[in-house]
Design an enzyme around this catalytic site. Structure first.
Site, mmCIF file in Angstrom:
data_model
loop_
_atom_site.group_PDB
_atom_site.id
_atom_site.type_symbol
_atom_site.label_atom_id
_atom_site.label_comp_id
_atom_site.label_asym_id
_atom_site.label_seq_id
_atom_site.Cartn_x
_atom_site.Cartn_y
_atom_site.Cartn_z
ATOM 1 N N GLY A 72 15.058 111.650 96.765
ATOM 2 C CA GLY A 72 14.022 110.699 96.420
ATOM 3 C C GLY A 72 12.704 110.960 97.114
ATOM 4 N N ASP B 162 20.500 104.669 107.768
ATOM 5 C CA ASP B 162 21.043 105.232 106.525
ATOM 6 C C ASP B 162 22.132 106.257 106.830
ATOM 7 O OD1 ASP B 162 21.339 105.453 103.812
ATOM 8 O OD2 ASP B 162 19.669 106.815 103.509
#
Length: 735
Positions: free
Chosen positions: A421, A536
């Site tokens: 991303g 994350d």
């Protein structure tokens, strides 16, 4: 005669096929006020490239409205992108909102785009929430979770805001969307605030940002006392699936004609987006569809700004470009000799002066461009962050863009290691022979700039053998470049989930990797100059080097805090399946949230299962839930990976499984710290080595006993008469 008929028939077939490619069949080109260009189409199958692009003209509401049949969404407009302006092919659609009133929650399951040629445009859409004490969120197909909360301090402190000189009385919040959003389950639910009753209505919706912030539409939403079912414009980016259009353009992935270009769409390697090159406009999906732009007419003589006292500048249009030529006024007649000398001297002065001016102007332009890129890519913000934090900047090198272009063979697609991303990662070799990974960020907007600078600052503070090392960066290019150490053996996810079967992970390797990751997180939480929350942790963010040692990566969403801070209050960001449920509810991220994510990774190492799997039952799709149920129901050994079950001792499995269960407690206060987790895993490793040494000792003792027994049965006639001579033959003496 028969041969002539056959030839004529073949020519007719050829002409029909040409008509199909160029889009000149007798197909409807409009529905109401909306133009429907190829590869979209209305009518027979030949009018559109495949079923995804079929448009139905619906007359049920009186006036005709076009609908995408595959998605059942009303089409508002279809446009083509441009290589010059870096715009993308888009289709505007009418999209539903989700709403609820009082203490009720509501979720809608939107259309799935994962197998289609469409994705939600990250650059043109935003996610909005309306209403007091509204927690709105979206879960994408890739597992990303994002959202926002209105009035985080309660509606008593929620002031009206101003957009385009219009006061918005209804509480609002907004956030950007994920780049891989192809399925959005949109949810809105009330946030219970003490002393404030849950009243009124709330809504959540994806919406085109320009449309929402337009003056008329802001007023439309400004004083909504209640929220009802509604549709708003949303922008989808589109390309053409290779299975449908690949044969038409003859290897469209690498096809570059003189007037248009086709490349794979970001995050959708099986879908290709075509656009007309600079100097052309039109439809790149039909032969001859990109036509030359007459810039001299379209832009009202773009050369007029160069007019001077020396002469007028005339615009000349050419195919794909235009030129500006100076038209000088006629000169009075003079002598030939004077003309020759003057011309020669003038030409010499002009050449010398022109060369010097060119060098000076080129150098200034390069400096200005570099400064422009440096500022746009967050150089000033990075400088401020570095000066205000205890960062060892000596180890972080600022690279020259030419060196990185040479290292990656001008960012050759064959050098791509992976795409995500935030950008594309290329394999490269520096001039000193080091192999590196160069991350070329996407064209980032202001919302993403902070994440990029944050990753540079965070990694500059970290010096740990199990954290991927940042070698340097380059901010003087159009998009930022980060240079990391090269990690050759991919991600932990590839090995745990069976994607790399030629090298299965042994139990010893799994235990070592878990210990290394735990040690790295303990260092981030307690050993760094300022505590760092990763935010994350997942198996795809754990890389394996040439010796299969763990390297924690991807610090784009990480945050550094002060020592006295206990949590961060942020917009929810993470990956579904690894996301701490307590953080999801409260928006408060603590060090125990990283512990929860690590617990999911530990469960993956034990079971070989994915964090989210559609093959499990609905209530057990989450690995965390599935694992805890198995432990509590004494069914642990039925869900373990076969290799773990075969190689590992039962007591080691029980210790590690109980540790994973404690990391996955819903109540964060009951979870262990990463320091405790790291110590317990190290203890299991020590216990494992002790068992191995003990086993080797027992085998050696057994072998020596056999040697003694064989010695005792040897006939006395073969033995030496001297006990002193016999002594050296015994390998050991026992008391």
């Amino acid at each position: 005669m028969g041969v002539q008929m056959v030839v004529l028939f073949q020519i007719l077939l050829l002409l029909c096929s040409i008509d199909a490619i160029t889009g000149t069949t007798s197909c409807e080109e409009r529905c109401g006020n909306v133009s429907i260009p190829y590869p979209f189409g209305i009518g027979a199958a030949g009018c559109y490239v495949d079923d995804w692009y079929e448009v139905i003209c619906n007359y049920s509401s009186g006036s005709p409205k076009p609908f995408l049949r595959s998605l059942n969404l009303e089409v508002l407009n279809i446009s083509f992108g441009s290589t010059l302006s870096r715009t993308r092919n888009t289709v505007g659609v009418n999209y539903p909102t989700v709403s609820a009133c009082g203490s009720n929650s509501n979720t809608i399951h939107n259309v799935e785009l994962s197998k289609s040629p469409f994705i939600f445009s990250q650059s043109e859409n935003i996610f909005m929430a309306m209403g007091c004490n509204n927690w709105a969120s979206i879960i994408s197909l890739g597992g990303s979770v994002f959202g926002c909360r209105t009035c985080p301090f309660g509606c008593k402190a929620c002031d009206a805001i101003n957009i385009n000189d219009t006061t918005i009385a209804t509480p609002l919040c907004q956030t950007t969307i994920a780049s891989d959003l192809v399925l959005s389950n949109t949810n809105t639910e009330p946030v219970i605030v003490p002393d404030q009753p849950t009243i009124g209505c709330r809504s959540a919706f994806l919406v085109e940002e320009k449309w929402f912030k337009a003056a008329y539409n802001v007023r439309l939403f400004s004083n909504m006392s209640s929220v009802v079912s509604y549709h708003v414009p949303v922008v989808l980016e589109w390309g053409v699936l290779d299975t449908s259009f690949y044969s038409v353009l003859n290897n469209i992935a690498t096809y570059n004609s003189s007037n248009y270009t086709c490349i794979p769409m970001s995050n959708r390697n099986s879908t290709f987006s075509c656009s007309c090159d600079g100097g052309y406009e039109g439809n790149p999906y039909i032969l001859g569809g990109c036509q030359d732009i007459n810039e001299c007419e379209q832009y009202s003589n773009p050369c007029s700004r160069y007019n001077s006292s020396y002469g007028n500048v005339k615009c000349e249009n050419h195919i794909g470009y235009y030129l500006c030529r100076t038209v000088y006024p006629p000169k009075p007649p003079v002598r030939a000799a004077t003309i020759g000398v003057s011309s020669s001297l003038g030409l010499l002065v002009l050449l010398v002066g022109g060369w010097w001016s060119y060098k000076v102007i080129k150098k200034r332009r390069m400096m200005k461009q570099k400064n422009k890129f440096f500022k746009r890519n967050g150089g000033l913000l990075l400088r401020q962050q570095l000066s205000s934090s205890e960062v060892n900047v000596d180890t972080t090198k600022l690279f020259n863009s030419k060196d990185l272009e040479k290292a990656t063979d001008h960012f050759n697609i064959n050098r791509i290691l992976g795409q995500g991303g935030q950008g594309t990662v290329y394999k490269g070799m520096l001039t000193d022979g080091r192999i590196v990974a160069v991350k070329k960020s996407k064209v980032i907007d202001e919302a993403k700039l902070e994440e990029f600078i944050n990753e540079v600052v965070i990694l500059s503070q970290i010096n740990h053998r199990n954290v991927v090392k940042l070698i340097g960066c380059c901010l003087e290019t159009e998009v930022p470049l980060l240079v990391y150490e090269y990690i050759p053996n991919g991600t932990l996810s590839q090995y745990v989930n069976g994607q790399t079967e030629e090298f299965p992970l042994t139990w010893d390797m799994r235990l070592r990797i878990a210990t290394e990751v735990a040690g790295a997180l303990f260092y981030l939480h307690s050993g760094a100059s300022s505590p760092i929350y990763h935010r994350d942790i997942k198996s795809t963010n754990i890389l394996l080097d040439e010796k299969y040692r763990a390297k924690v990566a991807d610090f784009g969403t990480s945050r550094s805090i002060t020592i006295d801070q206990t949590h961060l209050t942020t917009l929810v960001h993470g990956t579904f399946g690894y996301l701490d449920p307590e953080y999801f509810q409260s928006s408060q991220f603590t060090e125990k949230s990283d512990v929860y994510s690590f617990g999911v990774v530990l469960a993956e190492l034990l079971t070989g299962e994915k964090a989210i799997s559609s093959t499990r039952t609905q209530e057990s799709r989450s690995l965390a839930t599935y694992f805890i149920q198995s432990v509590e129901e004494n069914n642990l050994f039925n869900v373990l990976d076969s290799r773990v079950l075969k190689e590992c001792k039962k007591e080691e499995i029980i210790v590690v499984a109980n540790l994973a269960k404690r990391c996955l407690y819903l109540n964060g206060k009951k979870r262990p710290t990463m320091k405790e987790v790291a110590k317990e895993l190290e203890a299991v490793q020590v216990l494992q080595k002790t068992h191995t040494l003990l086993q080797d000792y027992k085998e050696l003792e057994y072998a020596q006993a056999e040697m003694h027994e064989s010695w005792d049965v040897v006939p006395s006639s073969t033995m030496s008469t001297s006990s002193v001579d016999a002594q050296p033959l015994l390998p050991f003496q026992y008391a």
